[in-house]
Write an enzyme that holds these catalytic residues in place. Structure first.
Site, PDB file in Angstrom:
ATOM      1  N   GLY A  44      26.515  10.358  63.737  1.00  0.00           N
ATOM      2  CA  GLY A  44      25.919  10.249  65.073  1.00  0.00           C
ATOM      3  C   GLY A  44      24.430  10.561  65.067  1.00  0.00           C
ATOM      4  O   GLY A  44      23.631   9.886  65.723  1.00  0.00           O
ATOM      5  N   CYS A  45      24.052  11.574  64.313  1.00  0.00           N
ATOM      6  CA  CYS A  45      22.643  11.979  64.262  1.00  0.00           C
ATOM      7  C   CYS A  45      21.802  10.940  63.539  1.00  0.00           C
ATOM      8  O   CYS A  45      20.641  10.708  63.897  1.00  0.00           O
ATOM      9  CB  CYS A  45      22.506  13.348  63.605  1.00  0.00           C
ATOM     10  SG  CYS A  45      23.331  14.648  64.554  1.00  0.00           S
ATOM     11  N   THR A  46      22.380  10.306  62.531  1.00  0.00           N
ATOM     12  CA  THR A  46      21.669   9.247  61.811  1.00  0.00           C
ATOM     13  C   THR A  46      21.462   8.047  62.730  1.00  0.00           C
ATOM     14  O   THR A  46      20.351   7.490  62.802  1.00  0.00           O
ATOM     15  CB  THR A  46      22.446   8.843  60.545  1.00  0.00           C
ATOM     16  OG1 THR A  46      22.527   9.981  59.673  1.00  0.00           O
ATOM     17  CG2 THR A  46      21.763   7.699  59.816  1.00  0.00           C
ATOM     18  N   ALA A  49      18.718   8.986  65.249  1.00  0.00           N
ATOM     19  CA  ALA A  49      17.395   9.019  64.618  1.00  0.00           C
ATOM     20  C   ALA A  49      16.904   7.601  64.333  1.00  0.00           C
ATOM     21  O   ALA A  49      15.724   7.281  64.557  1.00  0.00           O
ATOM     22  CB  ALA A  49      17.442   9.843  63.332  1.00  0.00           C
TER      23      ALA A  49
END
Length: 157
Positions: A44-46, A49
């Site tokens: 999710g963070c990738t 970003a």
């Protein structure tokens, strides 16, 4: 002391991916998109970003800078930036002090386990340092576009 929409955000300083000290006041005169995320290199963070990366130029055209914040250490931020060619700063909030100021350090539950971590959130700060908009409990899909649209409306009046 937590932040509040319509109020000036107190200045803060954290190290970026190279260990350089970065302060909110360094960006006076620009809009700041300050986004908190749980962990480098996670799916999710990738995605989030990379969405910010892919829209980086559009934010720049609106005189905005993007700053990502997580509790990950400086070295991990640099690997994340290198792997995904992120064109913005990532700040290391290892002691989650800034996350607490923004009230995004929360008790979370996952598979029956409780732990503290970052609640994915984005804050839009104006050129004078005032908090314009907050997005809490962010869902990744469509979020960056929503924040960009809000900023575009703000800039164009």
């Amino acid at each position: 002391m937590t932040v509040e929409v319509g109020k000036v955000v107190n200045d803060f300083t954290l190290p970026n991916q190279t260990g350089e000290e970065i302060s909110l006041s360094d960006y006076r005169g620009k809009y700041v998109i300050l986004y908190f995320y749980p962990k480098d290199m996670t799916p999710g963070c990738t995605t989030q970003a990379c969405d910010f990366r892919d829209n980086h130029e559009k934010f720049g055209e609106l005189d905005a800078v993007i700053l990502g914040v997580s509790p990950d250490p400086v070295e991990r931020h640099q690997k994340f930036i290198d792997k995904h060619e992120l064109p913005f700063e990532l700040l290391a909030d290892e002691e989650h002090k800034l996350a607490e100021v923004f009230d995004v350090w929360k008790l979370k539950k996952n598979f029956g386990k409780e732990y503290y971590g970052i609640e994915r959130s984005t804050f839009i700060i104006d050129k004078e340092g005032k908090l314009l908009k907050e997005y809490r409990k962010v869902r990744v899909k469509g979020h960056v576009e929503e924040a960009l649209e809000y900023l575009r409306d703000e800039v164009q009046g």
